[in-house]
Design a protein around this motif. Structure first.
Motif, PDB file in Angstrom:
ATOM      1  N   ARG B 495       0.909  -1.168  -0.152  1.00 10.54           N
ATOM      2  CA  ARG B 495      -0.166  -0.094   0.080  1.00 10.54           C
ATOM      3  C   ARG B 495       0.707   1.254   0.154  1.00 10.54           C
ATOM      4  O   ARG B 495       0.516   2.040  -0.706  1.00 10.54           O
ATOM      5  CB  ARG B 495      -1.009  -0.052   1.266  1.00 10.54           C
ATOM      6  CG  ARG B 495      -1.678   1.194   1.671  1.00 10.54           C
ATOM      7  CD  ARG B 495      -2.580   0.884   2.536  1.00 10.54           C
ATOM      8  NE  ARG B 495      -3.255   2.047   3.120  1.00 10.54           N
ATOM      9  CZ  ARG B 495      -2.968   2.967   4.016  1.00 10.54           C
ATOM     10  NH1 ARG B 495      -1.919   2.820   4.784  1.00 10.54           N
ATOM     11  NH2 ARG B 495      -3.644   3.863   4.303  1.00 10.54           N
ATOM     12  N   GLN B 496       2.024   1.386   1.022  1.00  7.66           N
ATOM     13  CA  GLN B 496       2.749   2.514   0.850  1.00  7.66           C
ATOM     14  C   GLN B 496       3.605   2.614  -0.287  1.00  7.66           C
ATOM     15  O   GLN B 496       3.378   3.672  -0.794  1.00  7.66           O
ATOM     16  CB  GLN B 496       3.694   2.180   2.082  1.00  7.66           C
ATOM     17  CG  GLN B 496       4.355   3.445   2.483  1.00  7.66           C
ATOM     18  CD  GLN B 496       5.527   3.299   3.522  1.00  7.66           C
ATOM     19  OE1 GLN B 496       6.355   2.356   3.371  1.00  7.66           O
ATOM     20  NE2 GLN B 496       5.408   3.984   4.504  1.00  7.66           N
ATOM     21  N   LEU B 497       4.023   1.642  -0.883  1.00  9.23           N
ATOM     22  CA  LEU B 497       4.865   1.724  -2.021  1.00  9.23           C
ATOM     23  C   LEU B 497       3.870   2.415  -3.410  1.00  9.23           C
ATOM     24  O   LEU B 497       4.194   3.269  -3.973  1.00  9.23           O
ATOM     25  CB  LEU B 497       5.286   0.373  -2.657  1.00  9.23           C
ATOM     26  CG  LEU B 497       6.477  -0.017  -2.047  1.00  9.23           C
ATOM     27  CD1 LEU B 497       6.987  -1.263  -2.532  1.00  9.23           C
ATOM     28  CD2 LEU B 497       7.615   0.832  -2.372  1.00  9.23           C
ATOM     29  N   ALA B 498       2.681   1.740  -3.309  1.00  8.33           N
ATOM     30  CA  ALA B 498       1.780   2.365  -4.489  1.00  8.33           C
ATOM     31  C   ALA B 498       1.304   3.721  -4.115  1.00  8.33           C
ATOM     32  O   ALA B 498       1.419   4.483  -4.964  1.00  8.33           O
ATOM     33  CB  ALA B 498       0.553   1.434  -4.272  1.00  8.33           C
ATOM     34  N   LEU B 499       1.073   4.054  -2.854  1.00  6.05           N
ATOM     35  CA  LEU B 499       0.856   5.609  -2.500  1.00  6.05           C
ATOM     36  C   LEU B 499       1.650   6.208  -2.600  1.00  6.05           C
ATOM     37  O   LEU B 499       1.626   7.350  -3.287  1.00  6.05           O
ATOM     38  CB  LEU B 499       0.177   5.433  -1.000  1.00  6.05           C
ATOM     39  CG  LEU B 499      -1.218   5.048  -0.836  1.00  6.05           C
ATOM     40  CD1 LEU B 499      -1.698   5.223   0.561  1.00  6.05           C
ATOM     41  CD2 LEU B 499      -2.476   5.942  -1.681  1.00  6.05           C
ATOM     42  N   VAL B 500       2.982   6.051  -2.279  1.00  4.58           N
ATOM     43  CA  VAL B 500       4.025   7.043  -2.512  1.00  4.58           C
ATOM     44  C   VAL B 500       4.584   7.187  -3.953  1.00  4.58           C
ATOM     45  O   VAL B 500       4.767   8.178  -4.418  1.00  4.58           O
ATOM     46  CB  VAL B 500       5.065   6.604  -1.394  1.00  4.58           C
ATOM     47  CG1 VAL B 500       6.170   7.745  -1.317  1.00  4.58           C
ATOM     48  CG2 VAL B 500       4.283   7.017   0.006  1.00  4.58           C
TER      49      VAL B 500
END
Lengths: 170, 720, 118, 390, 103
Positions: B495-500
């Motif tokens: 999730r973090q990778l996708a969001l950032v």
């Protein structure tokens, strides 16, 4: 013929008269300056006690610190608060008689209690040759009592800083 | 090589000196100060690595018996407290990591605190002083020979965490235009929270140390772990348990506080109110590692009297670890703040370490500590780089669009930490994204990254332990929790990778974000290298070298689980599949997330997500169950004194007197006999005066009361 | 065994005899014609104005204060100095710390201008 | 003293030792308390007048007796026959006690003065600290005198006196600690014995600090603010006259002698000199002569200083004490302590050289600092002037 | 030692009681301080006497007496400074009138 013990007792009695008489003067004198001088007398008596007890270093320290330094400090403080000297006032507060009774009671209790205790007095040989050299004092002071030794300087520093802040005229 | 051992005192001493020099002399010169700090830690690193090399070269004997030095420290009248330093395999392993990671963070900080720029932090030099002290504390703990020195270092760290987490509570609001009151307030509160929460643990630890000293008369690790000392400790009972178990649990209490285990984990997420390098330092090299290290160091106390599979103290370590793994990982799913996600991930990963230790595996716990230190420092520094990039972008945005200046200045919704406002940064920050990706993969635990080896060994150990018994015991629980944790970790990191880094920019700032300068990206790359290869240091197919390096130290007590576990393909395969699934799921769900949408997890999880978002309401619960009652109690005590009992009583006496006087006035007018009336009034008056004597404000009255009381007590003592 | 202070005791007696004898002898031979003007307070021939107790400055007190502090410190340093030869090398460090704190007191007073006579 | 006692018991065999001791004590006490003060005061006042006169190109006393040698006696007679005035508002008891205390304090110092080999009242283990402590009694006497006179000048004088005395006692004590450090004892006899090379040559800075501060302690020019006629009449003894004044006067001159005597014992090797020793009567006498000569030399230097220098201002006086002497003394103490713990310097000669080097370093560094500070303040003052002009 | 231990203790007790009385009954703050000094000295006498009579080989009693003297000096310095400051603020050193904490 004067024996050693008689001399000691004679000196002890003279010193006691000085010490306790001075103490009485401290608490009873109406003039604060005289009170302070009586305090000096009393403390000089204590100096004599220390000398009699073979604690030479302490005797001189007592003379130096109490008579030379603290007494001067007290006299200065008395002279600096001039109102004290000008106004002749009652030196006792209203609870003095209760205090006197209580203190008398304390004294009696102390005498009784001190008399009842069986003090573990050291043997004759040890009493004759106490450990008194200043060098040994220094070794103990810088050995086992090293922390208090350092702390006392911090304490004095703190006292000095506090006193300067308080006493300075701003 | 043995020469390096004699330099051990300098390992903590150089940062400490740097601290002293900065605070006392150079704090006016910012560049010099930070260079001194970096120089101090560099020297420490060099010596520490020398010690590591010497330990490796020294062979088994050096690793087990190590090197030690003791200094008579506190002569107190007749007894003397010693303090000392020691190095063995375990400390050497830590010495490899701690100063080096600190060094990386220090170098990074120089850029992060904007050295020499207009917006340089006004307390720049002080920051480096605190950081140095922090490093000194941790290094002191690592080389401690005894619990006394360990505790001192421990408390130094506690102080520094308070100072550094609350670092921006003093931020100069005039020069820092984007700092608002709320942020300053949050920093203050976070610092206090960290200090108090870890303080609870510290009290427990101190109690444990005191108990230990009272039972054994020594605090030196080596003497404590002598079989006869341990045996003697088992003989004693305390609270219905062997004393040694109670002590172990108390020490673990300290570790729970410092290493942010449930239920004292609440401070760690808030700790990111401090500057990002501080978070990196706390999460990677120092603070949280301290607890794990302490438990590993005192492991024989946890096991004493039992087998390591059944020791009650260890059981609780494992359980707490398992709870913490799941707690941290699930909360991490629902956080928007990039650093907060990492913080919860740290909590979760700390749980892994505790689980490993709880299985009696000193080595696996420490190895995970080491690998985690590298990749978590990497992730935090990467996050810091991202945040800075975002701030930069925000700044540039308002700069390039003069017409919108006023509007963008008041852009209250912008938050440089908010992942939902990022997106597509892989294009803007090409030099940050790769290290960050490496760190993520290491954290998630994909082969061959560092996290894979260390995490799988913990899981493998649990699995093997379970296979031995096949009962429903903590081994199973640990394994299940760990495996679920792997999936959750992958999910939130995806999730973090996708969001950032993926998707489109969800805020103008993200679109204009800038890559960070070299001072920040170079440490990232170095750390990324370690994240990639670090795990091989203990890879099973290389013969688990760290096991041999560290494990020997506790062999003397013949208690600790030191054998390396075989590489288990079931465990590894399962966790790899879960990790890949989680990562992909997170990435796919969030790749196309648009600003303002309801986020996918929330769509699927509904109220559960809210619970996670609110961190299980633990903070609220503490507020309700602990903080408020304490405040309430304080209020009541105040009221008791001031409103309800003491003062009203005095007033009541006065009121009664007045009332009586009123009566007497009436009486007087009616009756002729005034003598009686006045007498009554006088009596009441006297009573009132008498009661008031208890609070005259005159010292001498109080002193008299004291003397009389003492006299009475003496009488009681003598004649009763 | 008589204390080493015995001689001091004897000397005190004789030392107080000296002024007593001197004053006594003078009392015998000197004239005694007091009058109110002679007995008035000396103020360079002027009438005394106001009481003696003019307000003094606390400055004096601060010097006495410094003196007390340094005196006590000296008293603690003397045993150190006497025992110095028998003490191990760390005695030097201990004393240097001690003296440094003492010096800090001096520096504090100096910096606060408590030592300035203005 | 012990030698005298044993000599007495051999002379009269039936005399018990305690009694012999008492006799010796009484005789020596009487000498110290009666003969010494009178002789010292007469001799030193005469000497001072002559020296000062010569320094000022005058003749000095020349009427009473040959070369005016009986001048002291004449003064004594005059003092005795002066009317004694006690101010009406004075506190009589304290007023009378103060001069007595001053004399007693001055005499008591003699108890530990090693005037000749084996001739010392009592060689206290804490001798030198005793000297310092007795000095405190003098301060007390001044305060008592100033307070009891009920006179503004006397009171201010007492305040000033005590402020000065306490300020200069600290450098004295610090210099003494340095000597104690070097000799390892507070016993004056042992300190004298330790001076195979007089401390004057190994600790010259300590000697200078001690000597300068001693001049201030006894309140002589250039530190004679206690009796700055132009400011506060005669200081704390303004109201004293006749024999009571004489008591303060006697105390002052005894102080002069004992300060010089202590300095001799601490720094000039006391009675030590060729041929002096306890072995024979001649050696003892020779020692006494050496002691007297060295002491008188120091007294002469003090008189010379008095005749040469002018009185300094009180703020300068206190500044000099606290901001120069005390820091230098502290610095010196640390430096000497350091030198004594350097393991290479294990032979006496090396130790002496080391101490001398430490002294040299201390004096050079402090003088350099003083010069720097002076330059700094001067340039600051110049800048101030320039600023006003601009 | 020719003097019985009890005499010393009695004298110290008497001095202590005098000091206590002074601290309790003096109107003047400096008077109270003088009383306290007397009490401290009484304690010190006891310390030295116990050293001399009970543990003459250990120097603990003397060391403690030294510390007490040092602390007494600090106490007097700070205490008198407080009194001087109070005098300057309130123009009195009568303890009863220094009652800012009253009720």
């Amino acid at each position: 013929m004067l024996t050693n013990q008689m001399v000691q007792i004679l000196v002890f009695v003279i010193l006691t008269i000085m010490t306790l008489g001075g103490g009485l003067g401290v608490v009873s004198s109406r003039n604060l300056f005289h009170s302070a001088l009586f305090l000096v007398l009393s403390l000089v008596g204590v100096v004599g006690y220390y000398a009699l007890l073979d604690a030479g270093f302490l005797a001189v320290v007592q003379l130096l610190i109490y008579v030379g330094a603290i007494a001067v400090l007290i006299l200065f403080a008395i002279m600096l608060s001039r109102g004290l000297m000008a106004r002749r006032q009652h030196q006792r507060n209203e609870q003095w008689w209760i205090a006197a009774l209580v203190v008398l009671l304390v004294f009696v209790v102390l005498l009784v209690v001190l008399g009842q205790v069986d003090w573990p007095v050291a043997d004759e040989q040890a009493l004759l040759s106490p450990n008194v050299s200043v060098g040994q004092l220094g070794q103990v002071l810088l050995g086992p009592y090293m922390i208090p030794f350092e702390v006392i300087s911090v304490l004095l520093l703190a006292a000095l800083v506090g006193a300067i802040i308080l006493a300075r005229e701003t | 090589m043995g020469f390096f051992f004699n330099l051990t005192p300098f390992v903590p001493l150089f940062p400490l000196l740097a601290f002293a020099v900065i605070i006392l002399f150079t704090h006016r010169n910012n560049r010099l100060s930070s260079n001194i700090a970096i120089g101090g830690i560099t020297l420490s690193t060099v010596i520490a690595w020398g010690i590591v090399a010497a330990t490796i070269a020294g062979g088994e004997r050096t690793r087990t018996e190590g090197w030690q030095l003791s200094i008579p420290w506190l002569p107190a009248g007749t007894s003397v407290l010693d303090i000392g330093l020691a190095v063995d395999g375990l400390s050497a392993a830590m010495l490899f990591m701690v100063p080096f990671v600190c060094l990386m963070i220090f170098i990074y900080s120089q850029g992060y605190m904007n050295l020499g720029k207009a917006n340089q932090d006004p307390r720049y030099a002080r920051f480096f002083a605190y950081m140095s002290l922090f490093a000194a504390g941790m290094l002191g703990l690592v080389v401690a020979r005894d619990l006394l020195f360990a505790f001192i270092s421990w408390e130094v760290m506690g102080l520094c965490s308070y100072l550094l987490i609350g670092f921006w509570s003093f931020r100069n609001r005039n020069t820092e235009d984007h700092i608002d009151e709320a942020q300053v307030d949050r920093a203050k509160k976070a610092g206090l929270k960290a200090f108090i929460t870890t303080g609870i643990g510290d009290v427990l630890l101190l109690a444990g140390i005191a108990l230990l000293y009272s039972y054994t008369g020594t605090l030196t690790f080596r003497e404590l772990f002598q079989p006869e000392t341990l045996a003697a400790l088992q003989q004693q009972t305390l609270l219905g348990m062997p004393a040694v178990t109670v002590i172990a649990l108390l020490i673990f209490g300290g570790a729970v506080g410092k290493s942010a285990q449930f239920p004292l984990h609440v401070w760690l997420p808030d700790a990111m109110e401090g500057p990002t390098p501080v978070s990196a330092l706390i999460h990677a090299a120092t603070m949280v590692a301290a607890g794990v290290y302490l438990v590993a160091r005192t492991m024989p106390l946890f096991i004493a009297g039992f087998d390591y599979t059944s020791a009650p103290a260890l059981y609780w370590v494992a359980i707490i670890g398992a709870i913490t793994v799941l707690l941290g990982a699930t909360i991490g799913l629902a956080q928007d703040d990039i650093k907060r996600v990492l913080a919860y991930s740290t909590i979760s990963q700390l749980g892994y370490r505790m689980m490993g230790l709880g299985l009696g595996g000193v080595v696996v716990g420490i190895v995970h500590l080491l690998t985690h230190a590298f990749f978590k420092a990497l992730l935090f520094l990467g996050a810091g780089s991202v945040i800075h990039g975002m701030e930069h972008g925000h700044h540039a945005m308002s700069h390039h669009a003069p017409g919108d200046l006023a509007e963008s200045r008041e852009d209250e919704s912008f938050n440089a930490n908010d992942m939902k406002q990022m997106g597509g940064l892989r294009h803007r920050m090409p030099r940050t994204v790769w290290p960050y990706l490496f760190g993520t993969l290491a954290l998630v635990g994909l082969a061959p990254f560092a996290g894979f080896w260390s995490k799988d060994e913990i899981l493998g150990e649990a699995f093997v332990g379970w296979q031995h018994t096949l009962a429903i015991d903590h081994h199973l629980l640990v394994w299940l929790a760990g495996t679920v944790g792997v999936f959750l970790t992958a999910l939130y990191m995806g999730r973090q990778l996708a969001l950032v880094f993926w998707g489109r920019p969800r805020h103008q700032a993200a679109a204009q974000a800038h890559e960070s300068p070299n001072s920040r990206t170079v440490p990232l790359m170095i750390l990324a290298g370690f994240a990639l290869v670090g795990g091989f240091a203990n890879a099973p197919f290389l013969g688990s070298p760290l096991h041999h390096f560290m494990a020997d130290i506790h062999q003397a007590s013949h208690l600790v689980n030191v054998a390396a576990t075989e590489f288990n393909f079931v465990v590894a395969g399962m966790s790899t599949i879960l990790a890949v699934t989680g990562l992909l799921a997170g990435w796919l769900l969030y790749r196309n997330y648009q600003a303002g949408q309801v986020e996918p997890f929330k769509r699927y999880l509904g109220p559960v997500f809210t619970v996670l978002e609110r961190k299980y309401y633990i903070d609220e619960f503490y507020q309700l169950a602990i903080v408020q009652p304490v405040v309430w109690l304080a209020d009541q005590v105040f009221n008791f004194d001031y409103r309800w009992v003491i003062d009203p009583f005095v007033n009541l006496v006065a009121a009664i007197g007045r009332w009586a006087a009123d009566i007497s006035g009436v009486f007087d007018s009616v009756a002729i006999d005034t003598f009686l009336v006045e007498g009554v009034a006088r009596a009441f008056n006297a009573a009132g005066r008498w009661l008031r004597y208890t609070q005259t404000g005159r010292v001498q009255n109080y002193l008299l009361v004291v003397v009389v009381t003492v006299l009475m007590l003496v009488g009681l003592y003598l004649y009763l | 065994m008589l204390s080493e202070f015995a001689f001091v005791g004897v000397l005190i007696v004789f030392a107080s005899l000296l002024p007593i004898a001197g004053l006594g002898f003078a009392w015998l031979v000197r004239p005694k014609k007091p009058n109110p003007i002679k007995k008035s307070t000396y103020e360079c021939g002027l009438e005394t104005i106001g009481g003696t107790w003019v307000q003094f400055r606390a400055q004096y007190y601060i010097f006495a204060l410094m003196f007390v502090v340094f005196d006590v410190e000296a008293v603690f340093l003397l045993p150190w100095a006497v025992a110095y030869d028998q003490l191990p090398a760390y005695a030097l460090i201990e004393a240097v710390i001690f003296i440094a704190i003492l010096a800090l007191a001096l520096v504090y007073a100096w910096r606060k201008d408590a030592l300035r006579w203005s | 003293m012990e030698a005298t006692i044993s000599w007495l018991t051999t002379l009269i065999p039936q005399l018990p030792v305690p009694t012999a001791r008492l006799i010796v004590y009484v005789v020596y006490s009487a000498i110290l308390a009666f003969a010494a003060p009178v002789v010292l005061v007469v001799a030193y006042t005469y000497m001072e007048r002559k020296v000062l006169a010569r320094l000022q190109d005058r003749i000095g006393p020349n009427r009473a007796g040959p070369l005016g040698i009986l001048q002291g006696l004449a003064d004594a007679v005059k003092m005795l026959t002066k009317e004694d005035i006690t101010p009406a508002k004075a506190d009589r008891i304290v007023f009378n006690l103060a001069p007595m205390l001053a004399v007693v304090a001055a005499v008591l110092v003699f108890a530990v003065l090693p005037v000749a080999p084996g001739v010392i009242g009592t060689d206290l283990k804490v001798g030198i600290l005793y000297v310092v402590a007795i000095g405190g009694l003098g301060e007390l006497a001044a305060l008592m005198a100033g307070w009891s006179s009920n006179n503004k000048f006397a009171l201010i004088g007492a305040f000033r006196t005590v402020a000065q005395l306490v300020s200069y006692e600290i450098p004295i004590v610090l210099a003494i600690i340095t000597v104690v450090l070097a000799s390892g004892s507070m016993q004056l006899g042992a300190i004298v014995a330790a001076q195979d090379v007089p401390f004057l040559f190994t600790l010259p800075v300590a000697f200078l600090i001690f000597f300068v501060a001693s001049i201030a302690e006894i309140g002589r020019c250039p530190f004679d603010l206690l009796e700055a006629e132009s400011e506060i009449v005669a200081g704390f003894h303004t109201e004293y006259s006749g024999m009571k004044f004489a008591m303060f006067f006697i105390g002052e001159y005894m102080h002069l002698f004992s300060a010089a005597g202590i300095a001799t014992a601490l720094f000039l090797g006391g009675w030590r000199g060729p041929g002096a020793g306890e072995a024979s009567i001649l050696g003892v006498l020779l020692g006494f002569v050496y002691f007297l000569a060295k002491t008188t030399l120091l007294v002469f230097v003090m008189m010379w200083v008095r005749g040469t220098l002018f009185r300094i201002r009180i703020d300068h006086l206190l500044d000099f004490g606290w901001k120069f002497l005390v820091p230098v003394a502290l610095f010196l103490l640390v430096a000497v302590a350091f030198v004594l713990k350097v393991p290479v310097l294990n032979s006496p000669t090396f130790r002496w050289l080391g101490m001398l080097a430490a002294n040299g370093v201390v004096i050079l560094v402090s003088l350099a600092l003083v010069v720097l500070a002076a330059r700094h303040s001067r340039s600051a003052a110049l800048r101030g002037v320039a600023g006003v002009d601009g | 030692m020719g003097i019985p231990l009890y005499w010393w203790l009695a004298v110290a007790a008497a001095l202590f009681c005098l000091g206590l009385y002074g601290a309790l009954s003096r109107k003047n703050a400096i008077g109270v301080l003088l009383g306290i000094e007397l009490m401290l000295n009484a304690v010190n006498i006891n310390l030295v006497v116990f050293w001399r009579y009970i543990t003459p080989q250990a120097l603990t009693g003397q060391i403690f007496a030294m510390f007490v003297i040092g602390i007494a000096a600090a106490e007097a310095a700070a205490g008198l400074a407080i009194i001087i400051a109070a005098y300057r603020q309130r123009d009195t050193v009568v303890v009863d009138e220094l009652d800012m904490m009253h009720w």
